[in-house]
Write a protein that holds these residues in place. Structure first.
Motif: not given
Length: 298
Positions: A14-18, A22-23, A226-229, A265-266
């Motif tokens: 479940q943590l891996d899925s989160c 998130d990304g 997309r967030r990290d990019y 992403s603030v």
């Protein structure tokens, strides 16, 4: 009392899925799930056999560190610090010294948000020098973090290059070791991410041209979420600004700001705001004016 290794595996999955979600979608959707997982782990651990309890709290430490990251991305540093400290606490009670050193590195990286170079440097040094055995990839990230701290504090290019060379050697050592578990902490730390972190170091050391070369080589939407990019694109905009390329900087900032809003992403939006301020001396250019207007409206 009926918890077993299958339950531990379930929480890990479940943590891996989160982390994957998130990304893709940002922290706001993942955060409630992660907090729920932590609460469930704590409840189950209270009624489990000692051996299973230890494994559950190891997952709890990992989940707490991830919660700290999510709160960092939404720019709530007090709660981010709380959960990182909780991760260290659970790592201590389970004897997981590796996680303790890893969380120190995460604390060092959080210092970047406030541009606290001394905190970044000293915590990265502590992660390297502690009584734990960190995987080579984590030591590589810590050495790179030391390089960034030195770049920000004294700008010594020779020292920066020395620490980056050390970090690169450690990363190569990690890649060459066939026994390194892929599920180990910092499994996400690869050559592309290292390349971008080196780009940040060179920008902070006053070498924006070299920084941009690295961004051009390693930064792509196919390689990063997309967030990290969006986050690294905002920092690439900073390198463009230092290289006196305001139109390219504004274009990078505008795209990064759009991705920041999409992924909520603030932290990325905060970097775009820094960029808009940095571009103020070119405020009369249309591209810069549009970026500053978008940031103000956002």
């Amino acid at each position: 009392r009926y918890a077993d290794t299958e339950v531990v595996g379930y929480f890990n999955r479940q943590l891996d899925s989160c982390a994957v979600n998130d990304g893709r979608s940002g922290p706001r959707r993942s955060l409630p799930v992660v907090l729920g997982l932590i609460a469930a782990i704590q409840a189950v651990a209270a009624d489990s056999r000692p051996a299973v309890r230890r494994e559950l709290l190891r997952v709890g430490a990992r989940a707490s560190e991830f919660a700290g990251w999510l709160y960092r991305d939404v720019c709530v540093p007090a709660l981010a610090n709380y959960w990182r400290d909780r991760a260290i606490e659970w790592a201590q009670v389970t004897g997981d010294s590796t996680m303790q050193g890893y969380v120190l590195l995460k604390k060092s990286q959080a210092g970047w948000d406030e541009r606290d170079a001394l905190r970044m440097l000293t915590l990265a040094e502590a992660a390297q020098e502690g009584p734990w055995r960190l995987p080579a990839r984590v030591r590589a990230e810590a050495a790179q973090q030391q390089a960034r701290g030195h770049a920000m504090l004294d700008g010594s290019l020779a020292l920066v290059r020395s620490k980056l060379s050390e970090a690169h050697s450690l990363l190569e050592q990690d890649r060459a070791d066939p026994e390194t578990p892929t599920a180990e902490i910092a499994a996400h730390y690869d050559e592309a991410l290292f390349g971008l972190q080196v780009a940040i170091c060179y920008c902070e050391a006053g070498e924006p041209e070299r920084s941009l070369e690295l961004y051009d080589r390693w930064l792509s939407p196919e390689t990063f979420s997309r967030r990290d990019y969006g986050f690294f694109l905002a920092l690439k905009g900073t390198a463009y600004a230092q290289a006196d390329e305001p139109d390219s900087a504004a274009a990078a900032g505008a795209e990064a700001f759009s991705l920041a809003r999409e992924t909520e992403s603030v932290r990325t939006a905060q970097e775009v705001t820094r960029l808009a301020i940095q571009l103020s001396r070119w405020r009369d250019r249309d591209s810069v004016h549009d970026l500053r207007k978008a940031v103000l409206a956002g």
